[in-house]
Design an enzyme around this catalytic site. Sequence first.
Site, mmCIF file in Angstrom:
data_model
loop_
_atom_site.group_PDB
_atom_site.id
_atom_site.type_symbol
_atom_site.label_atom_id
_atom_site.label_comp_id
_atom_site.label_asym_id
_atom_site.label_seq_id
_atom_site.Cartn_x
_atom_site.Cartn_y
_atom_site.Cartn_z
ATOM 1 N N HIS A 137 0.930 -1.136 0.027
ATOM 2 C CA HIS A 137 0.103 0.028 -0.011
ATOM 3 C C HIS A 137 0.933 1.215 0.120
ATOM 4 O O HIS A 137 0.563 2.186 -0.801
ATOM 5 C CB HIS A 137 -0.766 0.044 1.265
ATOM 6 C CG HIS A 137 -1.564 1.189 1.440
ATOM 7 N ND1 HIS A 137 -2.873 1.492 0.952
ATOM 8 C CD2 HIS A 137 -1.143 2.462 2.188
ATOM 9 C CE1 HIS A 137 -3.316 2.708 1.388
ATOM 10 N NE2 HIS A 137 -2.108 3.240 2.199
ATOM 11 N N GLU A 138 1.739 1.461 0.815
ATOM 12 C CA GLU A 138 2.691 2.379 0.950
ATOM 13 C C GLU A 138 3.455 2.778 -0.088
ATOM 14 O O GLU A 138 3.626 3.781 -0.693
ATOM 15 C CB GLU A 138 3.555 2.443 2.312
ATOM 16 C CG GLU A 138 2.958 2.393 3.467
ATOM 17 C CD GLU A 138 2.060 3.554 3.818
ATOM 18 O OE1 GLU A 138 2.372 4.597 3.130
ATOM 19 O OE2 GLU A 138 1.105 3.425 4.419
ATOM 20 N N HIS B 251 1.645 4.696 -2.923
ATOM 21 C CA HIS B 251 1.404 5.921 -2.771
ATOM 22 C C HIS B 251 2.483 6.487 -3.603
ATOM 23 O O HIS B 251 2.546 7.535 -4.318
ATOM 24 C CB HIS B 251 1.655 6.472 -1.438
ATOM 25 C CG HIS B 251 0.172 6.318 -0.713
ATOM 26 N ND1 HIS B 251 -0.879 6.862 -0.882
ATOM 27 C CD2 HIS B 251 0.154 5.710 0.507
ATOM 28 C CE1 HIS B 251 -1.890 6.632 -0.177
ATOM 29 N NE2 HIS B 251 -1.432 5.886 0.887
ATOM 30 N N GLU C 52 -5.954 6.843 -0.874
ATOM 31 C CA GLU C 52 -5.863 5.458 -0.128
ATOM 32 C C GLU C 52 -6.352 4.128 -0.866
ATOM 33 O O GLU C 52 -5.643 3.447 -0.699
ATOM 34 C CB GLU C 52 -6.385 5.813 1.412
ATOM 35 C CG GLU C 52 -5.881 6.808 1.977
ATOM 36 C CD GLU C 52 -4.369 6.648 2.330
ATOM 37 O OE1 GLU C 52 -3.970 5.370 2.505
ATOM 38 O OE2 GLU C 52 -3.416 7.621 2.594
ATOM 39 N N ASP D 139 -4.529 1.018 -1.893
ATOM 40 C CA ASP D 139 -4.925 -0.327 -1.361
ATOM 41 C C ASP D 139 -4.686 -1.354 -2.622
ATOM 42 O O ASP D 139 -4.503 -2.430 -2.585
ATOM 43 C CB ASP D 139 -6.381 -0.310 -0.879
ATOM 44 C CG ASP D 139 -6.255 0.258 0.516
ATOM 45 O OD1 ASP D 139 -5.458 0.550 1.171
ATOM 46 O OD2 ASP D 139 -7.835 0.645 1.131
#
Length: 438
Positions: free
Chosen positions: A277-278, A281, A355, A359
């Site tokens: 997930h990070e 970004h 977000e 995901d």
Amino acid sequence: MKVWGQGMGAALAVGILGAALGACLVPVAAHAAAFDPVAATQAYLDTVPADARAKSNAYFEGGYWLQLWRFLVSLAVAAIFLAGGLARRLRDRLAGLGRFATPVFFIAYTVIDYVLSLPYVAYADWYRERQYGLMNQTFGDWFGDQMIQLAISSLIGALVVWVLYAIVRRLGRSWWVWASAFGVVVLVLMIVVTPVFVAPLFNKYEPMKPGPVREALLSMARSNEVPATDVYEFNASRQSNKISANVSGLFGTTRISLTDTLLQRCTLAEIKAVMGHEMGHYVLNHVFVLLLYLSLLVCFGYLFVDRVFGRLTRGGRWGVTGLGDVAGLPLVVILFTAYFFVLTPVLNTIIRTQEAEADAFGLNLSREPDGFATVALKLAEYRKLQPGAWEEIVFYDHPSGYNRILRAMRWKAENLPAAEAPAPAEPAPGHAPAEPKP
């Protein structure tokens, strides 16, 4: 006969192909019927005890009211400075400092504002967190961190405000355009500087020791061109039990950082899900997209201040002579606070959309839907799992736990050939999951 033979051959080929496809499709159809993402999501939700869910709901819903109280406290502080004449008297006392009066005024304003707001801040950010078992610091340790934050925000803010007031005084009606451009520069500098110079003031960052977790994360980074050559662990447990991670920095300062709580409490599958997930970004350039949105919002915010400020200070009200008068700073602050308070659903939706995109990226990268689901349950210790639709739109800057788990289960149904009912993942090597502290 030749045509008939070719026809028979074609029919036979089609029949064989059909049989082969049928053999492939039957298990898929059976799998689709056997695995229901909605039911699997509910199965995960049902693992959360009713009392734990009630506690997280109470904590998160209480945060809605805290947003309102934070705004009202800011309004009260502004009233003390403006209606009480404190801003006017402070400006007059500092007039002898000449061009340094503006940054010194800001520092004094920031310190006084903090002192006046301290009862609320101490309750919301320390006492309440301790009540819900989310704060590990004593009041003294917490207050020490607060003093560091106050010093940083006062010094950096003084420089920023000094430049902004120079822009207002020299560029006239177009000040808000140039102020917006300057704001973008400041935001970029903070993104570059914070992970290297600011974050280590609050936590100890150390390279993670070689092992399966480190190698898995670096492999994920290399495969997605995340320019990080090491993984850092930091002792967030000195402040809180919450789990977190990030890929931060720009222009050579990019780093992968994980909290020690994430490593202690989560399985390898969960860690990979979080870091996928990070990294999403980073790869999706969310920081630049968010910079664009924030720049537009700040630009319109400056325009709002430009249009409203003069009307509220007409006739020298509160002793403020114009937008370039530093005594009007408390009014500028409260106007911006009100502006962003009203825009809370908009800002939350912008962030929540990013977000959700991260995901989806993280699921494709980590291929750990169950790890993703179980870590969502850990995050639900302080986030309401299943809000109403409008509640999520207005108050959530991340997708709700329910929607995150449902997305993971849908991904599982579509991507894993033998999706089964949720089962606990194996602990990460060397990092056995720990129970949350009460």
